[in-house]
Write an enzyme that holds these catalytic residues in place. Structure first.
Site, PDB file in Angstrom:
ATOM      1  N   ARG A  51      37.034  35.598  46.637  1.00 58.12           N
ATOM      2  CA  ARG A  51      37.097  37.065  46.662  1.00 58.12           C
ATOM      3  C   ARG A  51      37.791  37.507  47.950  1.00 58.12           C
ATOM      4  O   ARG A  51      38.037  36.691  48.836  1.00 58.12           O
ATOM      5  CB  ARG A  51      35.688  37.674  46.571  1.00 58.12           C
ATOM      6  CG  ARG A  51      34.764  37.030  47.572  1.00 58.12           C
ATOM      7  CD  ARG A  51      33.789  37.918  48.225  1.00 58.12           C
ATOM      8  NE  ARG A  51      34.373  38.984  49.007  1.00 58.12           N
ATOM      9  CZ  ARG A  51      34.889  38.835  50.236  1.00 58.12           C
ATOM     10  NH1 ARG A  51      34.966  37.664  50.836  1.00 58.12           N
ATOM     11  NH2 ARG A  51      35.361  39.882  50.895  1.00 58.12           N
ATOM     12  N   ALA A  53      40.925  40.458  49.311  1.00 52.54           N
ATOM     13  CA  ALA A  53      42.304  40.717  48.882  1.00 52.54           C
ATOM     14  C   ALA A  53      43.260  39.520  48.990  1.00 52.54           C
ATOM     15  O   ALA A  53      43.892  39.122  48.000  1.00 52.54           O
ATOM     16  CB  ALA A  53      42.862  41.895  49.675  1.00 52.54           C
ATOM     17  N   ARG A  91      40.900  40.959  38.191  1.00 52.44           N
ATOM     18  CA  ARG A  91      40.359  42.031  39.040  1.00 52.44           C
ATOM     19  C   ARG A  91      41.474  43.058  39.243  1.00 52.44           C
ATOM     20  O   ARG A  91      42.586  42.698  39.614  1.00 52.44           O
ATOM     21  CB  ARG A  91      39.862  41.477  40.389  1.00 52.44           C
ATOM     22  CG  ARG A  91      38.666  40.536  40.207  1.00 52.44           C
ATOM     23  CD  ARG A  91      37.886  40.325  41.481  1.00 52.44           C
ATOM     24  NE  ARG A  91      37.201  41.529  41.923  1.00 52.44           N
ATOM     25  CZ  ARG A  91      36.648  41.647  43.132  1.00 52.44           C
ATOM     26  NH1 ARG A  91      36.737  40.652  43.998  1.00 52.44           N
ATOM     27  NH2 ARG A  91      36.017  42.751  43.484  1.00 52.44           N
ATOM     28  N   GLN A 190      28.426  41.482  51.105  1.00 52.41           N
ATOM     29  CA  GLN A 190      29.468  40.636  51.725  1.00 52.41           C
ATOM     30  C   GLN A 190      29.386  40.685  53.246  1.00 52.41           C
ATOM     31  O   GLN A 190      29.781  39.743  53.920  1.00 52.41           O
ATOM     32  CB  GLN A 190      30.871  41.094  51.284  1.00 52.41           C
ATOM     33  CG  GLN A 190      31.198  40.802  49.828  1.00 52.41           C
ATOM     34  CD  GLN A 190      30.985  42.021  48.972  1.00 52.41           C
ATOM     35  OE1 GLN A 190      30.066  42.808  49.213  1.00 52.41           O
ATOM     36  NE2 GLN A 190      31.808  42.203  47.953  1.00 52.41           N
ATOM     37  N   ASP A 231      42.156  46.797  50.014  1.00 54.66           N
ATOM     38  CA  ASP A 231      42.495  46.104  48.770  1.00 54.66           C
ATOM     39  C   ASP A 231      43.819  46.583  48.204  1.00 54.66           C
ATOM     40  O   ASP A 231      44.536  45.828  47.539  1.00 54.66           O
ATOM     41  CB  ASP A 231      41.359  46.263  47.762  1.00 54.66           C
ATOM     42  CG  ASP A 231      40.146  45.487  48.249  1.00 54.66           C
ATOM     43  OD1 ASP A 231      39.362  46.061  49.024  1.00 54.66           O
ATOM     44  OD2 ASP A 231      40.039  44.297  47.921  1.00 54.66           O
ATOM     45  N   ASN A 241      39.374  50.528  49.404  1.00 55.50           N
ATOM     46  CA  ASN A 241      38.634  49.430  50.041  1.00 55.50           C
ATOM     47  C   ASN A 241      37.195  49.474  49.529  1.00 55.50           C
ATOM     48  O   ASN A 241      36.815  50.384  48.771  1.00 55.50           O
ATOM     49  CB  ASN A 241      38.686  49.562  51.572  1.00 55.50           C
ATOM     50  CG  ASN A 241      38.229  48.291  52.264  1.00 55.50           C
ATOM     51  OD1 ASN A 241      38.712  47.210  51.954  1.00 55.50           O
ATOM     52  ND2 ASN A 241      37.284  48.399  53.174  1.00 55.50           N
TER      53      ASN A 241
END
Ligand code: MRU
Length: 349
Positions: A51, A53, A91, A190, A231, A241
Site C-alpha cells: 500500500r 502511493a 485501487r 497506518q 495519492d 490524501n
C-alpha cells in the site's frame, strides 16, 4: 531501510516474481510476501499487503510486466488488455498506479523484456525521487524540529525512503533533533502501526496521538510543520490524501503552521483540473467496525469495536484544497501550489 540489520526495499521483482513486505502483519510480524502472477500482485494491492502511493505504483508496474511475461502466444493481446484493466481496477485514487501501468504497457508494445526494464526503472526512480525529497525537505528545518504527520508516507509507502518521512530521516541523519507526532490514522491505523514502526526502527523520537488530537497540539504551539504525502495531486494543487488530511490542513492554517505535501512529480495528474476530478476510494465498513491487533497471547485477532447492529461509512481519502497548502516538496525542489509552478515542474525533459 534496515530491518534487523538487513537492508530491504518495500517491493522488488526478481525474474517473474514480485516480492513485498506484508504490511497487514506489521508491526507484529515481518514477512515477505511473494506474488508470481499479475493476478496475485493485483490481489496484494487490493488487500493492502502492499500500500502507499509509490509502492502501489511499483506493484502495478511489476504486475503489468508480469502480464507481458505470462501472456500466451495465442490470444496474447487479449490477455495483456484484460490484465491492464484488472490492474487499473485494484485501487482508484493513487495516481502512481495509472502512471506506472501506462508506462509499462507502452514499453511492452516493443517486447516483454522492455516492459520488465521499464517496471524496474519506475521502481528505481521512485527510490531516487524519495531520497531527493528527503534532501530538499530537510533544508526547511532548523537544528530542532517538531513535525506532525498523517497516515504512512514513509519507507513502506514507497520503494525506499518515503516522502513525508524522508525529510525526517535525512534531518535525523544530519544530526538535527527531530520529534514526530504520529496521527494514529483510523480506521486502518497506518500511523500507529506503520509510521511508528518505521520511526522506532530509525530510532527517531515520536509519539502516537489520537486522530482528533492534532488541533490540541497545534494550538499549544508544539508543532513546527505538518508534512503529509499524497495519492494524487490535481493541476491546480488540490491534493487527495488519506482521510483526515483536510482537517489537519485547516487547523494548521488557523494556527499559522506550515503545511507541506511531499510527493514525486509522478503523483501529479495534470489531466485532473481540480480535486473534484479525483476519484476517491471507499472501503469496507468492516475497517471501521472492527480493529485488528494482537491479543495477550501474541495471536492476531479481530474484534468488533462499534455498537452491534450499526453500520459505518469508510471514505479512504479526502481532498485538501490548494489554498491550505504551503508548498510541495518534490524531487525537483520545493514549489508553491500554483498551476504554473506545477505545470513547469511536471514538464518532461
Ligand atoms: O490507503 P493507503 O494506506 O494506501 O493510503 C496511502 C497513504 O498512505 C496515504 O494517503 C499517504 O499519506 C500518501 S501515499 C504515500
Amino acid at each position: 531501510m534496515k530491518v534487523d540489520g538487513q537492508e530491504y526495499r518495500t517491493i522488488w521483482m526478481e525474474g517473474t516474481t514480485v516480492f513485498m513486505i506484508e504490511q497487514n502483519l506489521l508491526p507484529f510480524e515481518f514477512k515477505i510476501h511473494e506474488a508470481s502472477t499479475y493476478f496475485e500482485t493485483c490481489f496484494a494491492i487490493t488487500t493492502m499487503i502492499v500500500r502507499g502511493a509509490g509502492a502501489i505504483g511499483a506493484a502495478a508496474g511489476f504486475a503489468m510486466a508480469q502480464a507481458f511475461m505470462h501472456a500466451p502466444a495465442e490470444g496474447y493481446w487479449d490477455f495483456v488488455m484484460q490484465a491492464k484493466e484488472e490492474i487499473e481496477a485494484t485501487r482508484p485514487t493513487a495516481y502512481n498506479l495509472f502512471y506506472a501501468v501506462d508506462k509499462v504497457f507502452r514499453a511492452g508494445k516493443n517486447s516483454a523484456e522492455d516492459a520488465v526494464k521499464e517496471a524496474q526503472l519506475i521502481a528505481e526512480e521512485d527510490a531516487r525521487d524519495s531520497r531527493l525529497i528527503g534532501k530538499f525537505g530537510a533544508e526547511l528545518f532548523g537544528d530542532e524540529v517538531r513535525i506532525l504527520t498523517h497516515c504512512n508516507a514513509g519507507w513502506l509507502a514507497f520503494v525506499n525512503y518515503g516522502t513525508a518521512l524522508s525529510p525526517i530521516y535525512m534531518a535525523n541523519k544530519e544530526g538535527k533533533k527531530v520529534f514526530v507526532y504520529v496521527d494514529e490514522t483510523r480506521p486502518r491505523n497506518q500511523g500507529a502501526k506503520l509510521t511508528a514502526w518505521e520511526l522506532k526502527n530509525e530510532k527517531i523520537d515520536h509519539i502516537i496521538i489520537p486522530d482528533n488530537a492534532g488541533a490540541y497540539f497545534m494550538k499549544r504551539k508544539l508543532v513546527d510543520f505538518v508534512i503529509v504525502g499524497a495519492d494524487r495531486i490535481a493541476r491546480n494543487g488540490d491534493v487527495a490524501n488519506k482521510i483526515g488530511t483536510l482537517e489537519k490542513a485547516i487547523v494548521a492554517k488557523e494556527y499559522g503552521i506550515p503545511f507541506y505535501v511531499a510527493a514525486p512529480t509522478s503523483t501529479f495528474d495534470l489531466n485532473c483540473h481540480n480535486g473534484m476530478d479525483i476519484e476517491l476510494e471507499s472501503r469496507s465498513e468492516d475497517e471501521v467496525l472492527y480493529q485488528t491487533g494482537i491479543d495477550a497471547n501474541g495471536n492476531m485477532s479481530k474484534i468488533r469495536v462499534a455498537s452491534p447492529g450499526s453500520h459505518a461509512e469508510n471514505p479512504a481519502f479526502d481532498v485538501t484544497p490548494a489554498k491550505f497548502i504551503t508548498g510541495f516538496i518534490t524531487e525537483k525542489g520545493i514549489i508553491k501550489p500554483f498551476v504554473q509552478s506545477i505545470k513547469k515542474i511536471c514538464k518532461t525533459e
